[in-house]
Design a protein around this motif. Structure first.
Motif, PDB file in Angstrom:
ATOM      1  N   ARG A   1      38.406  55.394  55.593  1.00 11.37           N
ATOM      2  CA  ARG A   1      39.730  54.921  56.003  1.00 11.37           C
ATOM      3  C   ARG A   1      39.618  53.653  56.847  1.00 11.37           C
ATOM      4  O   ARG A   1      38.669  53.462  57.581  1.00 11.37           O
ATOM      5  N   GLY A   2      40.660  52.825  56.738  1.00 11.84           N
ATOM      6  CA  GLY A   2      40.734  51.631  57.559  1.00 11.84           C
ATOM      7  C   GLY A   2      41.323  50.470  56.793  1.00 11.84           C
ATOM      8  O   GLY A   2      41.779  50.616  55.653  1.00 11.84           O
ATOM      9  N   GLU A   3      41.315  49.323  57.450  1.00 12.77           N
ATOM     10  CA  GLU A   3      41.798  48.089  56.829  1.00 12.77           C
ATOM     11  C   GLU A   3      40.624  47.129  56.743  1.00 12.77           C
ATOM     12  O   GLU A   3      39.935  46.887  57.736  1.00 12.77           O
ATOM     13  N   PHE A   4      40.395  46.578  55.564  1.00 11.89           N
ATOM     14  CA  PHE A   4      39.227  45.751  55.306  1.00 11.89           C
ATOM     15  C   PHE A   4      39.641  44.458  54.621  1.00 11.89           C
ATOM     16  O   PHE A   4      40.490  44.463  53.737  1.00 11.89           O
ATOM     17  N   GLN A   5      39.030  43.372  55.039  1.00 11.58           N
ATOM     18  CA  GLN A   5      39.293  42.094  54.393  1.00 11.58           C
ATOM     19  C   GLN A   5      38.125  41.780  53.457  1.00 11.58           C
ATOM     20  O   GLN A   5      36.962  41.859  53.856  1.00 11.58           O
ATOM     21  N   LEU A   6      38.455  41.460  52.218  1.00 12.72           N
ATOM     22  CA  LEU A   6      37.461  41.082  51.224  1.00 12.72           C
ATOM     23  C   LEU A   6      37.663  39.599  50.936  1.00 12.72           C
ATOM     24  O   LEU A   6      38.782  39.161  50.684  1.00 12.72           O
ATOM     25  N   ARG A   7      36.584  38.834  51.025  1.00 11.19           N
ATOM     26  CA  ARG A   7      36.647  37.389  50.788  1.00 11.19           C
ATOM     27  C   ARG A   7      35.527  36.977  49.842  1.00 11.19           C
ATOM     28  O   ARG A   7      34.417  37.491  49.925  1.00 11.19           O
ATOM     29  N   THR A   8      35.855  36.040  48.972  1.00  5.83           N
ATOM     30  CA  THR A   8      34.839  35.438  48.111  1.00  5.83           C
ATOM     31  C   THR A   8      35.261  34.008  47.816  1.00  5.83           C
ATOM     32  O   THR A   8      36.420  33.631  48.005  1.00  5.83           O
ATOM     33  N   GLU A   9      34.312  33.195  47.391  1.00  9.53           N
ATOM     34  CA  GLU A   9      34.633  31.811  47.030  1.00  9.53           C
ATOM     35  C   GLU A   9      33.826  31.399  45.809  1.00  9.53           C
ATOM     36  O   GLU A   9      32.785  31.976  45.510  1.00  9.53           O
ATOM     37  N   ARG A  10      34.365  30.412  45.115  1.00  8.83           N
ATOM     38  CA  ARG A  10      33.718  29.912  43.896  1.00  8.83           C
ATOM     39  C   ARG A  10      33.138  28.539  44.190  1.00  8.83           C
ATOM     40  O   ARG A  10      33.848  27.629  44.637  1.00  8.83           O
ATOM     41  N   CYS A  11      31.840  28.396  43.976  1.00  8.20           N
ATOM     42  CA  CYS A  11      31.187  27.106  44.223  1.00  8.20           C
ATOM     43  C   CYS A  11      30.002  26.951  43.277  1.00  8.20           C
ATOM     44  O   CYS A  11      29.617  27.883  42.580  1.00  8.20           O
ATOM     45  N   GLN A  12      29.450  25.765  43.280  1.00  4.98           N
ATOM     46  CA  GLN A  12      28.253  25.496  42.492  1.00  4.98           C
ATOM     47  C   GLN A  12      27.035  25.812  43.361  1.00  4.98           C
ATOM     48  O   GLN A  12      27.046  25.555  44.570  1.00  4.98           O
ATOM     49  N   ALA A  13      25.981  26.339  42.760  1.00  9.02           N
ATOM     50  CA  ALA A  13      24.796  26.761  43.511  1.00  9.02           C
ATOM     51  C   ALA A  13      24.189  25.626  44.334  1.00  9.02           C
ATOM     52  O   ALA A  13      23.686  25.845  45.426  1.00  9.02           O
ATOM     53  N   TRP A  14      24.277  24.396  43.828  1.00  9.58           N
ATOM     54  CA  TRP A  14      23.683  23.267  44.543  1.00  9.58           C
ATOM     55  C   TRP A  14      24.622  22.684  45.606  1.00  9.58           C
ATOM     56  O   TRP A  14      24.236  21.791  46.342  1.00  9.58           O
ATOM     57  N   GLU A  15      25.855  23.196  45.687  1.00  6.79           N
ATOM     58  CA  GLU A  15      26.809  22.777  46.724  1.00  6.79           C
ATOM     59  C   GLU A  15      27.519  24.007  47.307  1.00  6.79           C
ATOM     60  O   GLU A  15      28.736  24.137  47.219  1.00  6.79           O
ATOM     61  N   PRO A  16      26.752  24.906  47.955  1.00  3.64           N
ATOM     62  CA  PRO A  16      27.352  26.153  48.431  1.00  3.64           C
ATOM     63  C   PRO A  16      28.393  25.973  49.530  1.00  3.64           C
ATOM     64  O   PRO A  16      29.206  26.855  49.756  1.00  3.64           O
ATOM     65  N   ASP A  17      28.378  24.831  50.206  1.00  3.15           N
ATOM     66  CA  ASP A  17      29.341  24.588  51.284  1.00  3.15           C
ATOM     67  C   ASP A  17      30.583  23.842  50.806  1.00  3.15           C
ATOM     68  O   ASP A  17      31.380  23.381  51.625  1.00  3.15           O
ATOM     69  N   ASN A  18      30.736  23.715  49.495  1.00  2.74           N
ATOM     70  CA  ASN A  18      31.864  22.970  48.950  1.00  2.74           C
ATOM     71  C   ASN A  18      32.580  23.782  47.854  1.00  2.74           C
ATOM     72  O   ASN A  18      32.606  23.370  46.691  1.00  2.74           O
ATOM     73  N   PRO A  19      33.171  24.922  48.211  1.00  2.00           N
ATOM     74  CA  PRO A  19      33.843  25.745  47.187  1.00  2.00           C
ATOM     75  C   PRO A  19      35.096  25.064  46.658  1.00  2.00           C
ATOM     76  O   PRO A  19      35.756  24.323  47.379  1.00  2.00           O
ATOM     77  N   ASP A  20      35.393  25.320  45.388  1.00  2.60           N
ATOM     78  CA  ASP A  20      36.631  24.779  44.818  1.00  2.60           C
ATOM     79  C   ASP A  20      37.759  25.812  44.830  1.00  2.60           C
ATOM     80  O   ASP A  20      38.915  25.464  44.658  1.00  2.60           O
ATOM     81  N   ARG A  21      37.432  27.089  45.036  1.00  2.00           N
ATOM     82  CA  ARG A  21      38.444  28.150  45.069  1.00  2.00           C
ATOM     83  C   ARG A  21      38.037  29.212  46.080  1.00  2.00           C
ATOM     84  O   ARG A  21      36.851  29.457  46.296  1.00  2.00           O
ATOM     85  N   HIS A  22      39.041  29.870  46.645  1.00  4.22           N
ATOM     86  CA  HIS A  22      38.838  30.996  47.558  1.00  4.22           C
ATOM     87  C   HIS A  22      39.684  32.156  47.056  1.00  4.22           C
ATOM     88  O   HIS A  22      40.725  31.948  46.451  1.00  4.22           O
ATOM     89  N   PHE A  23      39.249  33.368  47.353  1.00  5.12           N
ATOM     90  CA  PHE A  23      40.033  34.557  47.033  1.00  5.12           C
ATOM     91  C   PHE A  23      39.879  35.521  48.202  1.00  5.12           C
ATOM     92  O   PHE A  23      38.765  35.770  48.681  1.00  5.12           O
ATOM     93  N   ARG A  24      41.020  36.056  48.675  1.00  5.07           N
ATOM     94  CA  ARG A  24      41.009  36.979  49.809  1.00  5.07           C
ATOM     95  C   ARG A  24      42.075  38.037  49.602  1.00  5.07           C
ATOM     96  O   ARG A  24      43.202  37.723  49.213  1.00  5.07           O
ATOM     97  N   VAL A  25      41.722  39.274  49.851  1.00  6.76           N
ATOM     98  CA  VAL A  25      42.684  40.375  49.863  1.00  6.76           C
ATOM     99  C   VAL A  25      42.398  41.260  51.064  1.00  6.76           C
ATOM    100  O   VAL A  25      41.283  41.315  51.561  1.00  6.76           O
ATOM    101  N   ILE A  26      43.448  41.921  51.538  1.00 14.67           N
ATOM    102  CA  ILE A  26      43.301  42.913  52.592  1.00 14.67           C
ATOM    103  C   ILE A  26      43.490  44.263  51.928  1.00 14.67           C
ATOM    104  O   ILE A  26      44.489  44.499  51.230  1.00 14.67           O
ATOM    105  N   ILE A  27      42.510  45.139  52.112  1.00 10.34           N
ATOM    106  CA  ILE A  27      42.541  46.442  51.472  1.00 10.34           C
ATOM    107  C   ILE A  27      42.692  47.522  52.536  1.00 10.34           C
ATOM    108  O   ILE A  27      41.909  47.581  53.485  1.00 10.34           O
ATOM    109  N   THR A  28      43.713  48.337  52.379  1.00  9.45           N
ATOM    110  CA  THR A  28      43.948  49.460  53.282  1.00  9.45           C
ATOM    111  C   THR A  28      43.564  50.734  52.556  1.00  9.45           C
ATOM    112  O   THR A  28      44.056  51.000  51.449  1.00  9.45           O
ATOM    113  N   VAL A  29      42.671  51.505  53.170  1.00  8.29           N
ATOM    114  CA  VAL A  29      42.235  52.776  52.578  1.00  8.29           C
ATOM    115  C   VAL A  29      42.795  53.900  53.430  1.00  8.29           C
ATOM    116  O   VAL A  29      42.599  53.949  54.638  1.00  8.29           O
ATOM    117  N   ASP A  30      43.510  54.802  52.781  1.00  7.34           N
ATOM    118  CA  ASP A  30      44.142  55.933  53.461  1.00  7.34           C
ATOM    119  C   ASP A  30      43.505  57.245  53.077  1.00  7.34           C
ATOM    120  O   ASP A  30      43.152  57.500  51.992  1.00  7.34           O
TER     121      ASP A  30
END
Length: 109
Positions: free
Chosen positions: A80-109
Motif C-alpha cells: 500500500r501507498g502512493e508511488f511515483q513512476l518516472r522514465t525518459e526516452r533518450c539515446q544511449a550516447w546522450e543520456p542527459d538529453n532526453p526527448d520525452r518524459h513519462f510520469r504517473v502516480i500510482i496509488t495502491v490500496d
C-alpha cells in the motif's frame, strides 16, 4: 490475475491499483533512431518492475522498414501507498538529453 494496460496518454495522471495487481505501461519507441526508454525510477518499494520488453512494429505486417515499436514495462503492486513512476526516452550516447518524459502516480490500496 487480469492485467491492465496504460499508454502515453496517462502521462502526469494517477492510476489506482489493488495489492497484487499487474499493469503494463506501453510507450512508443523506435530503436532505429537510438531513442529508448530507460528503466523506470520508482520511489518506494511498493511497486516491482517485472519486465521490460521491446515489441517491434514489424510484427504488424502493415508497418514499413524502420518503423518504430513499443516499449512494454510490466509492474506488480506489492504494498500500500502512493508511488511515483518516472522514465525518459533518450539515446544511449546522450543520456542527459532526453526527448520525452513519462510520469504517473500510482496509488495502491
Amino acid at each position: 490475475m487480469v492485467e491492465s494496460c496504460y499508454n502515453e496518454s496517462y502521462d502526469g495522471r494517477r492510476i489506482e491499483l489493488s495489492i497484487g495487481a499487474i499493469i503494463k505501461i506501453t510507450l512508443p519507441e523506435n530503436s532505429t533512431t537510438g531513442f529508448q526508454w530507460s528503466a523506470p525510477s520508482i520511489d518506494g518499494d511498493g511497486l516491482e518492475l517485472q519486465g521490460s520488453d521491446y515489441v517491434p512494429a514489424h510484427e504488424d505486417e502493415s508497418a514499413g522498414v524502420g518503423a518504430g515499436g513499443t516499449r512494454v514495462f510490466k509492474l506488480r503492486a506489492l504494498g500500500r501507498g502512493e508511488f511515483q513512476l518516472r522514465t525518459e526516452r533518450c539515446q544511449a550516447w546522450e543520456p542527459d538529453n532526453p526527448d520525452r518524459h513519462f510520469r504517473v502516480i500510482i496509488t495502491v490500496d
